[in-house]
Motif scaffolding. Structure first.
Motif, PDB file in Angstrom:
ATOM      1  N   ASP A 202       0.829  -1.211   0.000  1.00 37.90           N
ATOM      2  CA  ASP A 202       0.000   0.000   0.000  1.00 37.90           C
ATOM      3  C   ASP A 202       0.858   1.253   0.000  1.00 37.90           C
ATOM      4  OD1 ASP A 202      -2.393  -1.351   0.008  1.00 37.90           O
ATOM      5  OD2 ASP A 202      -2.741  -1.143   2.158  1.00 37.90           O
ATOM      6  N   SER A 203       0.250   2.360  -0.378  1.00 42.02           N
ATOM      7  CA  SER A 203       0.868   3.676  -0.246  1.00 42.02           C
ATOM      8  C   SER A 203       0.173   4.395   0.891  1.00 42.02           C
ATOM      9  CB  SER A 203       0.710   4.485  -1.530  1.00 42.02           C
ATOM     10  OG  SER A 203       1.430   3.883  -2.572  1.00 42.02           O
ATOM     11  N   VAL A 204       0.952   5.119   1.698  1.00 39.39           N
ATOM     12  CA  VAL A 204       0.399   5.838   2.836  1.00 39.39           C
ATOM     13  C   VAL A 204       0.917   7.270   2.839  1.00 39.39           C
ATOM     14  CG1 VAL A 204       0.092   3.795   4.280  1.00 39.39           C
ATOM     15  CG2 VAL A 204       2.231   5.034   4.368  1.00 39.39           C
ATOM     16  N   VAL A 205       0.222   8.124   3.592  1.00 38.49           N
ATOM     17  CA  VAL A 205       0.613   9.509   3.770  1.00 38.49           C
ATOM     18  C   VAL A 205       0.813   9.747   5.257  1.00 38.49           C
ATOM     19  CG1 VAL A 205      -0.124  11.909   3.473  1.00 38.49           C
ATOM     20  CG2 VAL A 205      -0.701  10.217   1.742  1.00 38.49           C
ATOM     21  N   VAL A 206       1.918  10.394   5.619  1.00 38.05           N
ATOM     22  CA  VAL A 206       2.201  10.707   7.013  1.00 38.05           C
ATOM     23  C   VAL A 206       1.249  11.820   7.449  1.00 38.05           C
ATOM     24  CG1 VAL A 206       3.971  11.524   8.611  1.00 38.05           C
ATOM     25  CG2 VAL A 206       4.607  10.037   6.717  1.00 38.05           C
ATOM     26  N   VAL A 207       0.559  11.655   8.588  1.00 41.33           N
ATOM     27  CA  VAL A 207      -0.457  12.621   9.004  1.00 41.33           C
ATOM     28  C   VAL A 207       0.048  13.642  10.016  1.00 41.33           C
ATOM     29  CG1 VAL A 207      -2.410  11.119   8.506  1.00 41.33           C
ATOM     30  CG2 VAL A 207      -1.373  11.061  10.757  1.00 41.33           C
ATOM     31  N   LYS A 208       1.230  13.428  10.602  1.00 46.12           N
ATOM     32  CA  LYS A 208       1.778  14.426  11.511  1.00 46.12           C
ATOM     33  C   LYS A 208       3.288  14.477  11.355  1.00 46.12           C
ATOM     34  CE  LYS A 208       2.661  12.580  15.956  1.00 46.12           C
ATOM     35  NZ  LYS A 208       2.273  12.451  17.334  1.00 46.12           N
ATOM     36  N   ALA A 209       3.870  15.627  11.651  1.00 44.48           N
ATOM     37  CA  ALA A 209       5.311  15.801  11.507  1.00 44.48           C
ATOM     38  C   ALA A 209       6.043  14.869  12.473  1.00 44.48           C
ATOM     39  CB  ALA A 209       5.690  17.249  11.770  1.00 44.48           C
ATOM     40  N   LEU A 210       7.106  14.226  11.976  1.00 49.22           N
ATOM     41  CA  LEU A 210       7.867  13.277  12.775  1.00 49.22           C
ATOM     42  C   LEU A 210       9.312  13.737  12.897  1.00 49.22           C
ATOM     43  CD1 LEU A 210       6.629  10.016  11.043  1.00 49.22           C
ATOM     44  CD2 LEU A 210       5.768  11.010  13.158  1.00 49.22           C
ATOM     45  N   LYS A 211       9.869  13.636  14.077  1.00 50.19           N
ATOM     46  CA  LYS A 211      11.277  13.938  14.285  1.00 50.19           C
ATOM     47  C   LYS A 211      12.093  12.712  13.912  1.00 50.19           C
ATOM     48  CE  LYS A 211      10.449  17.162  18.044  1.00 50.19           C
ATOM     49  NZ  LYS A 211      10.692  17.462  19.455  1.00 50.19           N
ATOM     50  N   VAL A 212      13.250  12.928  13.307  1.00 45.53           N
ATOM     51  CA  VAL A 212      14.140  11.844  12.923  1.00 45.53           C
ATOM     52  C   VAL A 212      15.496  12.112  13.553  1.00 45.53           C
ATOM     53  CG1 VAL A 212      15.243  10.639  11.010  1.00 45.53           C
ATOM     54  CG2 VAL A 212      12.919  11.515  10.750  1.00 45.53           C
TER      55      VAL A 212
ATOM     56  N   PHE B 221      15.188  10.234   3.286  1.00 44.91           N
ATOM     57  CA  PHE B 221      15.578   9.722   4.601  1.00 44.91           C
ATOM     58  C   PHE B 221      16.071   8.275   4.547  1.00 44.91           C
ATOM     59  CE2 PHE B 221      12.710  13.175   5.559  1.00 44.91           C
ATOM     60  CZ  PHE B 221      13.406  13.855   6.535  1.00 44.91           C
ATOM     61  N   GLY B 222      15.611   7.497   3.589  1.00 52.01           N
ATOM     62  CA  GLY B 222      16.027   6.111   3.468  1.00 52.01           C
ATOM     63  C   GLY B 222      15.083   5.161   4.174  1.00 52.01           C
TER      64      GLY B 222
ATOM     65  N   GLY C 276      19.267  12.419  14.117  1.00 54.72           N
ATOM     66  CA  GLY C 276      20.378  12.646  13.210  1.00 54.72           C
ATOM     67  C   GLY C 276      20.041  13.504  12.014  1.00 54.72           C
ATOM     68  N   SER C 277      18.836  14.007  11.957  1.00 54.64           N
ATOM     69  CA  SER C 277      18.432  14.851  10.840  1.00 54.64           C
ATOM     70  C   SER C 277      17.954  16.196  11.372  1.00 54.64           C
ATOM     71  CB  SER C 277      17.303  14.179  10.065  1.00 54.64           C
ATOM     72  OG  SER C 277      16.815  15.035   9.058  1.00 54.64           O
ATOM     73  N   PRO C 278      18.426  17.304  10.776  1.00 50.69           N
ATOM     74  CA  PRO C 278      17.978  18.616  11.258  1.00 50.69           C
ATOM     75  C   PRO C 278      16.491  18.861  11.002  1.00 50.69           C
ATOM     76  CG  PRO C 278      19.342  18.853   9.306  1.00 50.69           C
ATOM     77  CD  PRO C 278      19.388  17.415   9.690  1.00 50.69           C
ATOM     78  N   SER C 279      15.979  18.283   9.915  1.00 52.75           N
ATOM     79  CA  SER C 279      14.545  18.409   9.640  1.00 52.75           C
ATOM     80  C   SER C 279      13.929  17.025   9.696  1.00 52.75           C
ATOM     81  CB  SER C 279      14.314  19.014   8.253  1.00 52.75           C
ATOM     82  OG  SER C 279      14.809  18.152   7.259  1.00 52.75           O
TER      83      SER C 279
END
Length: 119
Positions: free
Chosen positions: A62-72, A106-107, A74-77
């Motif tokens: 399936d394809s999905v859409v992220v519904v809220k901002a997620l922190k990662v 992001f990988g 090692g990544s500034p954004s």
């Protein structure tokens, strides 16, 4: 009380008792989930239903859409809300992360099904 409780699978003690959804052995302390019947128990564990944030059932590919901002780490954004992720794979992940996917920029990573919506 239910008189039809199974004996302990570890020590064969017949004095088992129910504690919430578990069956407990008073002699060795072993706890387990009783099976209703062999065929139903095997079928129920083989199929795990994973639902997205709004209740849609997800499947591999399936394809999905992220519904809220997620922190990662090692990544500034982080991953922004609205990011589309294609070709997901459902896994038994750690700590509730049950989607294995590749996010552009992001990988490879694992996501929780509670933060995505089926596209």
């Amino acid at each position: 009380m239910n008189e039809n409780l199974p004996p302990c699978p570890k020590c064969s003690c017949e004095y088992t008792y129910e504690m919430n959804a578990l069956v407990v052995c008073p002699e060795c302390g072993h706890e387990w989930v009783p099976e209703e019947n062999g065929a139903q128990g095997a079928g129920a564990t083989a199929e795990k239903v994973v639902k997205d944030a709004v209740g849609n059932v997800l499947q591999d590919g399936d394809s999905v859409v992220v519904v809220k901002a997620l922190k990662v780490k090692g990544s500034p954004s982080g991953i922004k809300a609205g990011t589309k992720v294609r070709n997901i794979r459902l896994v038994d992940g750690v700590d509730g992360h049950d989607i294995d996917c590749k996010v552009d920029g992001f990988g490879a990573m694992q996501l929780k099904s509670s933060v995505v919506k089926k596209a």
